[in-house]
Design a protein around this motif. Sequence first.
Motif, PDB file in Angstrom:
ATOM      1  N   LEU A 253       0.833  -1.216   0.000  1.00  0.00           N
ATOM      2  CA  LEU A 253       0.000   0.000   0.000  1.00  0.00           C
ATOM      3  C   LEU A 253       0.862   1.259   0.000  1.00  0.00           C
ATOM      4  O   LEU A 253       0.498   2.279  -0.600  1.00  0.00           O
ATOM      5  N   MET A 254       2.012   1.185   0.677  1.00  0.00           N
ATOM      6  CA  MET A 254       2.889   2.348   0.782  1.00  0.00           C
ATOM      7  C   MET A 254       3.473   2.758  -0.562  1.00  0.00           C
ATOM      8  O   MET A 254       3.933   3.887  -0.739  1.00  0.00           O
ATOM      9  N   PHE A 255       3.476   1.837  -1.531  1.00  0.00           N
ATOM     10  CA  PHE A 255       4.104   2.110  -2.822  1.00  0.00           C
ATOM     11  C   PHE A 255       3.165   2.778  -3.817  1.00  0.00           C
ATOM     12  O   PHE A 255       3.624   3.281  -4.850  1.00  0.00           O
ATOM     13  N   LEU A 256       1.875   2.770  -3.545  1.00  0.00           N
ATOM     14  CA  LEU A 256       0.903   3.246  -4.540  1.00  0.00           C
ATOM     15  C   LEU A 256       1.128   4.692  -4.995  1.00  0.00           C
ATOM     16  O   LEU A 256       1.005   4.986  -6.193  1.00  0.00           O
ATOM     17  N   PRO A 257       1.469   5.647  -4.106  1.00  0.00           N
ATOM     18  CA  PRO A 257       1.699   7.023  -4.583  1.00  0.00           C
ATOM     19  C   PRO A 257       2.837   7.143  -5.589  1.00  0.00           C
ATOM     20  O   PRO A 257       2.855   8.076  -6.394  1.00  0.00           O
ATOM     21  N   LEU A 258       3.786   6.215  -5.571  1.00  0.00           N
ATOM     22  CA  LEU A 258       4.915   6.274  -6.503  1.00  0.00           C
ATOM     23  C   LEU A 258       4.468   6.149  -7.954  1.00  0.00           C
ATOM     24  O   LEU A 258       5.139   6.634  -8.867  1.00  0.00           O
ATOM     25  N   PHE A 259       3.335   5.508  -8.171  1.00  0.00           N
ATOM     26  CA  PHE A 259       2.896   5.239  -9.541  1.00  0.00           C
ATOM     27  C   PHE A 259       2.335   6.471 -10.251  1.00  0.00           C
ATOM     28  O   PHE A 259       2.138   6.452 -11.461  1.00  0.00           O
ATOM     29  N   VAL A 342       6.247   8.335   7.850  1.00  0.00           N
ATOM     30  CA  VAL A 342       6.283   7.510   6.641  1.00  0.00           C
ATOM     31  C   VAL A 342       5.496   8.176   5.512  1.00  0.00           C
ATOM     32  O   VAL A 342       5.936   8.183   4.351  1.00  0.00           O
ATOM     33  N   ILE A 343       4.343   8.764   5.836  1.00  0.00           N
ATOM     34  CA  ILE A 343       3.539   9.453   4.821  1.00  0.00           C
ATOM     35  C   ILE A 343       4.325  10.609   4.202  1.00  0.00           C
ATOM     36  O   ILE A 343       4.326  10.810   2.978  1.00  0.00           O
ATOM     37  N   VAL A 344       5.006  11.385   5.046  1.00  0.00           N
ATOM     38  CA  VAL A 344       5.823  12.498   4.538  1.00  0.00           C
ATOM     39  C   VAL A 344       6.935  11.972   3.639  1.00  0.00           C
ATOM     40  O   VAL A 344       7.206  12.514   2.558  1.00  0.00           O
ATOM     41  N   TRP A 345       7.605  10.902   4.058  1.00  0.00           N
ATOM     42  CA  TRP A 345       8.698  10.299   3.292  1.00  0.00           C
ATOM     43  C   TRP A 345       8.192   9.766   1.948  1.00  0.00           C
ATOM     44  O   TRP A 345       8.831   9.969   0.909  1.00  0.00           O
ATOM     45  N   VAL A 346       7.046   9.105   1.961  1.00  0.00           N
ATOM     46  CA  VAL A 346       6.449   8.608   0.715  1.00  0.00           C
ATOM     47  C   VAL A 346       6.128   9.785  -0.206  1.00  0.00           C
ATOM     48  O   VAL A 346       6.378   9.731  -1.421  1.00  0.00           O
ATOM     49  N   GLY A 347       5.597  10.859   0.366  1.00  0.00           N
ATOM     50  CA  GLY A 347       5.278  12.041  -0.430  1.00  0.00           C
ATOM     51  C   GLY A 347       6.517  12.649  -1.072  1.00  0.00           C
ATOM     52  O   GLY A 347       6.495  13.032  -2.249  1.00  0.00           O
TER      53      GLY A 347
END
Length: 462
Positions: A253-259, A342-347
């Motif tokens: 789930l954490m990878f979805l924003p990367l797409f 983690v949300i900030v890092w993913v962003g």
Amino acid sequence: MPNAVLTYWKLHKVPILLSILCGLLYYTFAYHLQRSDFARMFGLYLGLFILCYKLIQFEKWNYKFLLFLGVVFRLVFLFAIPNLSQDFYRFIWDGHLVLLGENPYLYLPVDLVGSSEIIIPQAGYLVEGMESLSASNFSNYPPLSQLLFGLSVWLGGGKILGSVIAIRLILLLADLGIFYFGRKLLKFVNKSPHLIFWYFLNPLIIIELGGNLHFEGVMLFFLLITLYLIAINKWMLAALPMALSISVKLIPLMFLPLFFKALGLKKGLIFNTLVFLILAATLLPFYNPAFAENYMATLSLWFSNFEFNASIYNVVKSLGESLDLKPWELIKSYGKLIPLIVIVWVGILSLLRKNSSQHILIQSMLFILALYFFLTPTVHPWYIITLVALCIFTDYRFPLVWSATIIFSYTAYRDPGTEESMGFLIIEYLSVYGFLIYEIFKHGSFKSLIPKKYRGKGVNPI
């Protein structure tokens, strides 16, 4: 024929002898090891890692030979009851509920022992095996995992050993799929295909998946299919395995924003929408008004109640103790902070990096997951299997170091009270962080973590 065998023996005598020794060590690990005997465990694990390195060194271009060994080493565990983890008891328990047509998210195992309405074969034995922590909480395994548990129990005839064998065969098939798609993906990122053996022959993978029956391998199988399909520009089709990967373990789930960057905004939005629709479809058979509450209650425990083999959390905990902060309050506050970080890092990695490159996309996944595991209070050995798989497609190798040193986490089980050894944890994490820092500077002092267009323009390195 005898001449061909003799010739092969002469050419590969040393690797064959090393393979036999490796098989004997795995046999000892599977059938003659207690979790509390760390000295023997460490000796076996160290020996297996050295042999793994030598086998890859000698035969890295002999794919059929190394593939055969990887399968044989996993089959050594076939009839063994897992000796390092009791999670499989809960898998079998949930599998029985699925076969009975019951919702595994609605019942606590402790409440069903002795029940006359829902009869679970060997219920008392399974509850005792999974221990009180699991037995007194609702299941937190996603829907596809539950269906696989049910399939395993069905294939195993409802027996514990039969179910264990069925799970092992499912995980073996998943690992073979990882081998197949992993080699294809390595070619797309211009890496040598032999690197897949650092996953396929890694003792951590063989012991924690083939031995202890964790489902990270199935999750990874679907994730690699996703990445391969995106690499060949079949991104809409890739939504299906991506959803299935999440439905086995929630980590992707954490990878979805990367797409959104990998596919472009429009395609990324369609891709993510399809993933959530398919994921919702896998949830439908288990839908119940109480599902969300029960599932989230159990899931939140991993952030606010449990602690095992942590790194940064242990530093924060030590500082908290010096300030006379209450440990149970500290972990609850710390647990609330982890998702935000983690949300900030993913962003940051989703917005600033050019994830349209397959190599960069996988590298972003690696660093998202690495930060999460560095922060979380609970890092069981099988958690980092995903890091091991992802790293072989990048220039970073710190997860391979971690796969060797994480054995030190098992020192906690030397005593019945599960007392962790801070000395061994320091050795584990100094090795990992030290190698990570070395690699970051080796690849350009943080420059490999940000896109070239931002370098030298006043943007601070990540």
